[in-house]
Design a protein around this motif. Sequence first.
Motif, mmCIF file in Angstrom:
data_model
loop_
_atom_site.group_PDB
_atom_site.id
_atom_site.type_symbol
_atom_site.label_atom_id
_atom_site.label_comp_id
_atom_site.label_asym_id
_atom_site.label_seq_id
_atom_site.Cartn_x
_atom_site.Cartn_y
_atom_site.Cartn_z
ATOM 1 N N SER A 6 -4.362 1.218 -2.562
ATOM 2 C CA SER A 6 -3.624 2.203 -1.732
ATOM 3 C C SER A 6 -2.383 1.320 -1.178
ATOM 4 O O SER A 6 -2.176 0.216 -0.750
ATOM 5 N N PRO A 7 -1.383 2.003 -1.348
ATOM 6 C CA PRO A 7 -0.078 1.537 -0.771
ATOM 7 C C PRO A 7 0.010 1.199 0.389
ATOM 8 O O PRO A 7 0.812 0.337 0.829
ATOM 9 N N LEU A 8 -0.833 1.542 1.323
ATOM 10 C CA LEU A 8 -0.815 0.958 2.780
ATOM 11 C C LEU A 8 -1.138 -0.442 2.698
ATOM 12 O O LEU A 8 -0.770 -0.963 3.732
ATOM 13 N N TYR A 9 -1.826 -1.012 1.681
ATOM 14 C CA TYR A 9 -2.306 -2.222 1.461
ATOM 15 C C TYR A 9 -1.705 -2.963 0.493
ATOM 16 O O TYR A 9 -2.011 -3.955 0.137
ATOM 17 N N ALA A 10 -0.338 -2.517 0.214
ATOM 18 C CA ALA A 10 0.085 -3.458 -0.705
ATOM 19 C C ALA A 10 0.407 -4.642 -0.297
ATOM 20 O O ALA A 10 0.298 -5.229 0.576
#
Length: 397
Positions: free
Chosen positions: A337-341
Amino acid sequence: MELSLSKRISQLQPSPTVALNTKAKELADQGYKVINFSVGEPDFPTPRPIVDAAIEALNQGKTKYSAAGGSLPLRKAICQKLEKDNQLSYQPGQIVAGIGAKEILFHLALALINEGDEVLIPAPYWVSYTEHVVAAGGKPVVIPYPSDHKAARLTPAMIEPYVTPRTKAIIITTPNNPAGYTIPEAELRQLGQYLTDKPWWIIADEIYEYMSYDFPAISMATLCPDLKDRYILVNGLSKGYAMTGWRVGYMAGPSQVAEMVRTLQTQSSTCLPAFIEDAAIKALSMGSAATKDKMGLLKARRDMAIRLLREMPGVDMMPPNGAFYIFIDIRKVLAKSPLYANDNSLAFSAKLLEAHHVAMVPGEAFGAPGFLRLSYAVADEQLIEGLKRLGEALKAV
Ligand code: PMP
Ligand code: GLU
């Protein structure tokens, strides 16, 4: 009028373990069913004879100041413990007892470090080491956690690239918080041999000594007596005796260091409370037998937690043999997920608490993003429920 604050202290971060524990407790007070895996604290009570010793001391009126750095009977009890458990011979003048190992470590940083001195801190590290060094005006030099963490106990090859002429000290923690490894004897001896010709103070944090499940934890000082003039052994009663709230820690080392740490205590907390000292003496006289039965319980919980974690897709870990932590690698899950890049376990930990009411300290706090620390010193039902919620949260990424 705007007045300035200390530049040095403004750089400090509040302890993330203490902060998350406080937040989890606040949520629980609001009525949420929070599972708190955050703080490193045994869930079992302080053994009864230790509590009784404090009560007896209170009844005897021991409610006054004790001696700075610990009374002679307490320091003698610490010497006896070191002799019995670790085959190390110290004089009471080489011992300082203080308000938790945390105070001892803080004062040690102030006693040893000059402006700009570098202190080697292998990641993942206990959260307060870096801040103590900064507060003392030194520079924490973090030895990164290798990407292949399965082979990541501290070795000379890992240390060498970070050595400079300004290196003043190294902090070694075994059994380790948060990684949960205990360095086996042969590796510890090798590390000690490497340190033999290094002009550094060795700060050895041995606070999880009694919590090593597959083989005993050994002090490097026992294996490498040549290091003794630079070796500062730090230990405490918080973990091994389930005495976190009593705040008893100590150091053993060269007398001139002990003298400085004692001086700092006279100018800060003054001393341990006298009735706490009596409880500490009782605990030390009982030794590891005081909580031996609990160690089997912790080992069983560790094994259960490992089993449950292995069922979670994308989750990885180095199976730990010491302390009561599992440092869980969730990098593969975060990458979805890009939220957790960039291995942002901080954001995941916030979401885990907010949406699933599970408190776990993110790897960033220990200098290793992409991980979560599980403290498994909690009741079995909590462990099972909390890991179920963690599994759901990971699945939802
Ligand atoms: N060292 C390590 C590695 C720890 O995990 C802790 C836990 N707080 C401490 C030192 C300090 O412990 P205390 O101040 O409770 O003795
Ligand atoms: N050592 C424990 C931990 O790492 C207690 C909290 C603290 O002092 O940091 O969680």
